[in-house]
Write a protein that holds these residues in place. Sequence first.
Motif, PDB file in Angstrom:
ATOM      1  N   GLN A 290      26.528  45.734  84.179  1.00  8.96           N
ATOM      2  CA  GLN A 290      27.185  44.848  83.080  1.00  8.96           C
ATOM      3  C   GLN A 290      28.081  43.991  83.533  1.00  8.96           C
ATOM      4  O   GLN A 290      28.352  42.992  83.123  1.00  8.96           O
ATOM      5  CB  GLN A 290      27.405  45.967  81.857  1.00  8.96           C
ATOM      6  CG  GLN A 290      26.148  46.568  81.066  1.00  8.96           C
ATOM      7  CD  GLN A 290      26.871  47.652  80.256  1.00  8.96           C
ATOM      8  OE1 GLN A 290      28.044  47.760  79.737  1.00  8.96           O
ATOM      9  NE2 GLN A 290      26.216  48.773  79.968  1.00  8.96           N
TER      10      GLN A 290
ATOM     11  N   GLU B 294      37.014  52.427  81.828  1.00  4.82           N
ATOM     12  CA  GLU B 294      35.868  52.663  82.536  1.00  4.82           C
ATOM     13  C   GLU B 294      35.206  54.232  82.349  1.00  4.82           C
ATOM     14  O   GLU B 294      33.863  54.363  82.481  1.00  4.82           O
ATOM     15  CB  GLU B 294      36.216  52.437  84.140  1.00  4.82           C
ATOM     16  CG  GLU B 294      36.313  50.846  84.303  1.00  4.82           C
ATOM     17  CD  GLU B 294      37.658  50.571  84.135  1.00  4.82           C
ATOM     18  OE1 GLU B 294      38.167  49.302  84.210  1.00  4.82           O
ATOM     19  OE2 GLU B 294      38.694  51.432  83.512  1.00  4.82           O
TER      20      GLU B 294
ATOM     21  N   MET C 203      33.848  54.800  79.051  1.00  8.96           N
ATOM     22  CA  MET C 203      32.683  54.221  78.969  1.00  8.96           C
ATOM     23  C   MET C 203      31.519  55.122  79.508  1.00  8.96           C
ATOM     24  O   MET C 203      30.520  55.215  78.906  1.00  8.96           O
ATOM     25  CB  MET C 203      32.435  52.794  79.522  1.00  8.96           C
ATOM     26  CG  MET C 203      32.883  51.839  78.942  1.00  8.96           C
ATOM     27  SD  MET C 203      32.637  50.213  79.661  1.00  8.96           S
ATOM     28  CE  MET C 203      30.902  50.055  79.513  1.00  8.96           C
TER      29      MET C 203
ATOM     30  N   SER D  20      27.975  55.899  77.675  1.00 10.86           N
ATOM     31  CA  SER D  20      26.746  55.553  78.127  1.00 10.86           C
ATOM     32  C   SER D  20      25.745  56.831  77.986  1.00 10.86           C
ATOM     33  O   SER D  20      24.702  56.628  78.217  1.00 10.86           O
ATOM     34  CB  SER D  20      27.062  54.920  79.435  1.00 10.86           C
ATOM     35  OG  SER D  20      27.301  55.884  80.255  1.00 10.86           O
TER      36      SER D  20
ATOM     37  N   GLU E   8      36.640  45.492  79.852  1.00 13.30           N
ATOM     38  CA  GLU E   8      36.980  46.098  81.032  1.00 13.30           C
ATOM     39  C   GLU E   8      37.756  45.240  82.063  1.00 13.30           C
ATOM     40  O   GLU E   8      38.520  45.272  82.661  1.00 13.30           O
ATOM     41  CB  GLU E   8      36.053  46.667  81.650  1.00 13.30           C
ATOM     42  CG  GLU E   8      35.982  48.388  81.344  1.00 13.30           C
ATOM     43  CD  GLU E   8      34.929  48.722  80.059  1.00 13.30           C
ATOM     44  OE1 GLU E   8      33.801  48.452  80.562  1.00 13.30           O
ATOM     45  OE2 GLU E   8      35.257  49.177  79.274  1.00 13.30           O
TER      46      GLU E   8
ATOM     47  N   GLN F 258      27.364  50.656  83.985  1.00 17.02           N
ATOM     48  CA  GLN F 258      28.503  49.726  83.526  1.00 17.02           C
ATOM     49  C   GLN F 258      28.793  48.466  84.549  1.00 17.02           C
ATOM     50  O   GLN F 258      29.334  47.606  84.593  1.00 17.02           O
ATOM     51  CB  GLN F 258      29.605  50.629  83.566  1.00 17.02           C
ATOM     52  CG  GLN F 258      29.634  51.456  82.170  1.00 17.02           C
ATOM     53  CD  GLN F 258      30.355  52.698  82.504  1.00 17.02           C
ATOM     54  OE1 GLN F 258      31.270  52.827  83.323  1.00 17.02           O
ATOM     55  NE2 GLN F 258      30.324  54.007  81.790  1.00 17.02           N
TER      56      GLN F 258
ATOM     57  N   ALA G 238      31.861  45.052  78.734  1.00 18.37           N
ATOM     58  CA  ALA G 238      32.213  44.807  80.175  1.00 18.37           C
ATOM     59  C   ALA G 238      33.396  43.872  80.327  1.00 18.37           C
ATOM     60  O   ALA G 238      34.112  43.617  81.017  1.00 18.37           O
ATOM     61  CB  ALA G 238      30.993  44.155  80.990  1.00 18.37           C
TER      62      ALA G 238
ATOM     63  N   ASN H 166      27.313  45.856  74.602  1.00 18.39           N
ATOM     64  CA  ASN H 166      27.739  46.117  76.022  1.00 18.39           C
ATOM     65  C   ASN H 166      28.317  44.841  76.918  1.00 18.39           C
ATOM     66  O   ASN H 166      29.152  45.259  77.551  1.00 18.39           O
ATOM     67  CB  ASN H 166      26.361  46.494  76.745  1.00 18.39           C
ATOM     68  CG  ASN H 166      25.897  47.929  76.325  1.00 18.39           C
ATOM     69  OD1 ASN H 166      26.893  48.931  75.799  1.00 18.39           O
ATOM     70  ND2 ASN H 166      24.654  48.215  76.358  1.00 18.39           N
TER      71      ASN H 166
ATOM     72  N   LEU I 253      33.461  53.554  87.098  1.00 18.44           N
ATOM     73  CA  LEU I 253      32.141  52.720  86.604  1.00 18.44           C
ATOM     74  C   LEU I 253      30.859  53.344  86.879  1.00 18.44           C
ATOM     75  O   LEU I 253      30.607  53.828  87.899  1.00 18.44           O
ATOM     76  CB  LEU I 253      32.186  51.244  87.170  1.00 18.44           C
ATOM     77  CG  LEU I 253      32.673  50.315  86.052  1.00 18.44           C
ATOM     78  CD1 LEU I 253      34.324  50.475  86.043  1.00 18.44           C
ATOM     79  CD2 LEU I 253      32.364  48.802  86.540  1.00 18.44           C
TER      80      LEU I 253
END
Length: 216
Positions: A38, A177, A180, A184, A205, A35, A202, A198, A31
Motif C-alpha cells: 500500500q 505502522e 496497522m 491487518s 503513514e 502495508q 498508507a 487502505n 510495516l
Amino acid sequence: MRHLHKALRENHHLRHGGRMQYGLFLKGIGLTLEQALQFWRSEFVKGKVDADKFDKAYAYSVRHMFGKEGKRTDYTPYSCMKVILSNPPSQGDYHGCPFRHSDPELLKQKLQNYKVSPSGINQILELVKGMHYQLACQKYFELTHNVEDAGFSLNHPNQYFTESQKLLEGGREIKKEVDMSQRSQENPANMTRPSQANSKQAHEEMGDLDSFFQDE
C-alpha cells in the motif's frame, strides 16, 4: 533514510537500490507486506506509474524483500556497514550513506538545511574526512537530539530510529505502522489492489514519516 524519504516524496519513485534500502528499513520499523504494498503503490501512482504498472513491475520486488518470491529469503534491514561498503549510488540514485557517498560541499549544504550549527557541521565534516562515517552520523544524532553523548555505538539505521524514538518519549511517535500490523491481521488487506480506506491509511503513514524526518 531521510534522504530516501525526501526523494520518494519529490519524485514518486526510487530505483531498485533505494527501494531495497528504504523498504527494508520500513519493514524493520513494523510495516507488514500488505502495508508495504500500500505504501509504495500510493506514492508511485502519484508519479508516472499507474496502479496496473505498479502491480506488474514493482509489486514483485516488494514481495521479494519479505521472502514471498524468488528464493524466499526473508531479508533484514541493511546495517550501516552494508550501506557504506556495498552498492554505491550512481547518478539518479538516492541510496547509500550521506556521510560516505555525498560530496563534502553538498553534505555541508544538506546539514545547513537541516539546521545543524556551523560548529556541529565542522565536527561532522572532520569525522567524514577521517572516514569515520558512523561516528559522523552519531554526531549528527547528538546534535539534532540535543544530547552531549548518545550513549550507544551507532551501527544500524533502525537502531538510530529506535534510539530517536526513546528520546522523543511520545512527543511525536511513529507507531501507526505497528498498529496497522494488528489491524491487518484482523482484516487482511487486498493484496492485489488496496481499498480506498487502505490507501488513505498508507497516506497517513507517509505523513507520520514526513513529520519524523522533518522535525528531527
